[in-house]
Write a protein that holds these residues in place. Structure first.
Motif, PDB file in Angstrom:
ATOM      1  N   SER A  11       1.015  -1.313   0.122  1.00 23.80           N
ATOM      2  CA  SER A  11      -0.031  -0.120   0.070  1.00 23.80           C
ATOM      3  C   SER A  11       0.973   0.993   0.046  1.00 23.80           C
ATOM      4  CB  SER A  11      -0.739   0.101   1.318  1.00 23.80           C
ATOM      5  OG  SER A  11      -1.648   1.227   1.210  1.00 23.80           O
ATOM      6  N   ARG A  12       1.949   1.413   0.825  1.00 18.58           N
ATOM      7  CA  ARG A  12       2.807   2.465   0.707  1.00 18.58           C
ATOM      8  C   ARG A  12       3.548   2.782  -0.796  1.00 18.58           C
ATOM      9  NH1 ARG A  12       7.507   3.655   5.263  1.00 18.58           N
ATOM     10  NH2 ARG A  12       8.175   5.684   4.162  1.00 18.58           N
ATOM     11  N   VAL A  13       3.975   1.606  -1.186  1.00 15.45           N
ATOM     12  CA  VAL A  13       4.501   1.525  -2.682  1.00 15.45           C
ATOM     13  C   VAL A  13       3.773   2.025  -3.615  1.00 15.45           C
ATOM     14  CG1 VAL A  13       5.729   0.069  -4.101  1.00 15.45           C
ATOM     15  CG2 VAL A  13       6.255  -0.425  -2.034  1.00 15.45           C
ATOM     16  N   ALA A  14       2.406   1.627  -3.474  1.00 18.50           N
ATOM     17  CA  ALA A  14       1.452   2.270  -4.411  1.00 18.50           C
ATOM     18  C   ALA A  14       1.524   3.835  -4.450  1.00 18.50           C
ATOM     19  CB  ALA A  14       0.134   1.543  -4.323  1.00 18.50           C
ATOM     20  N   GLY A  15       1.692   4.262  -3.439  1.00 15.05           N
ATOM     21  CA  GLY A  15       1.602   5.755  -3.272  1.00 15.05           C
ATOM     22  C   GLY A  15       2.802   6.634  -3.282  1.00 15.05           C
ATOM     23  N   ASP A  16       3.974   5.695  -3.615  1.00 17.97           N
ATOM     24  CA  ASP A  16       5.203   6.486  -3.347  1.00 17.97           C
ATOM     25  C   ASP A  16       6.064   5.898  -4.785  1.00 17.97           C
ATOM     26  OD1 ASP A  16       7.924   6.926  -2.944  1.00 17.97           O
ATOM     27  OD2 ASP A  16       7.752   6.720  -0.782  1.00 17.97           O
ATOM     28  N   GLY A  17       6.262   6.762  -5.728  1.00 18.65           N
ATOM     29  CA  GLY A  17       6.890   6.569  -7.101  1.00 18.65           C
ATOM     30  C   GLY A  17       8.147   6.266  -6.872  1.00 18.65           C
ATOM     31  N   ALA A  18       8.877   6.950  -5.940  1.00 19.73           N
ATOM     32  CA  ALA A  18      10.399   6.485  -5.619  1.00 19.73           C
ATOM     33  C   ALA A  18      10.645   5.060  -5.143  1.00 19.73           C
ATOM     34  CB  ALA A  18      11.023   7.589  -4.855  1.00 19.73           C
TER      35      ALA A  18
END
Length: 84
Positions: A11-18
């Motif tokens: 879920s965190r990855v989905a919202g963080d492009g870097a």
């Protein structure tokens, strides 16, 4: 360590492009686990692989054809997309 930990990380990855870019550059599962740990998510490699295998076993061929990195595989298996 649990499936909930994996889903929280994804879920965190989905919202963080870097962070997503780091996952796309991962050479393997050990890299995924290390990246998750560096961002405060404790993920057990065995749980990750087991859950990953369950999802891949039921995936359609066209879904599998779109997986080009460990990051893609992780996001596909746990329901995140780059559009989330």
């Amino acid at each position: 360590m649990s499936l909930a930990s994996i889903k929280s990380f994804v879920s965190r990855v989905a919202g963080d492009g870097a962070l997503r870019d780091k996952l796309h550059a991962a050479a393997g599962v050990d890299d995924i686990v290390a990246i998750a740990a560096a961002h405060g998510h404790e993920i057990d490699k065995a749980v990750l692989l087991r859950e990953h295998a369950k999802v891949l076993a039921t995936a359609q061929d066209h879904e599998l054809a779109g997986i080009n990195s460990w990051g893609d595989a992780l996001m596909h298996c746990f329901g995140a997309t780059e559009n989330d």
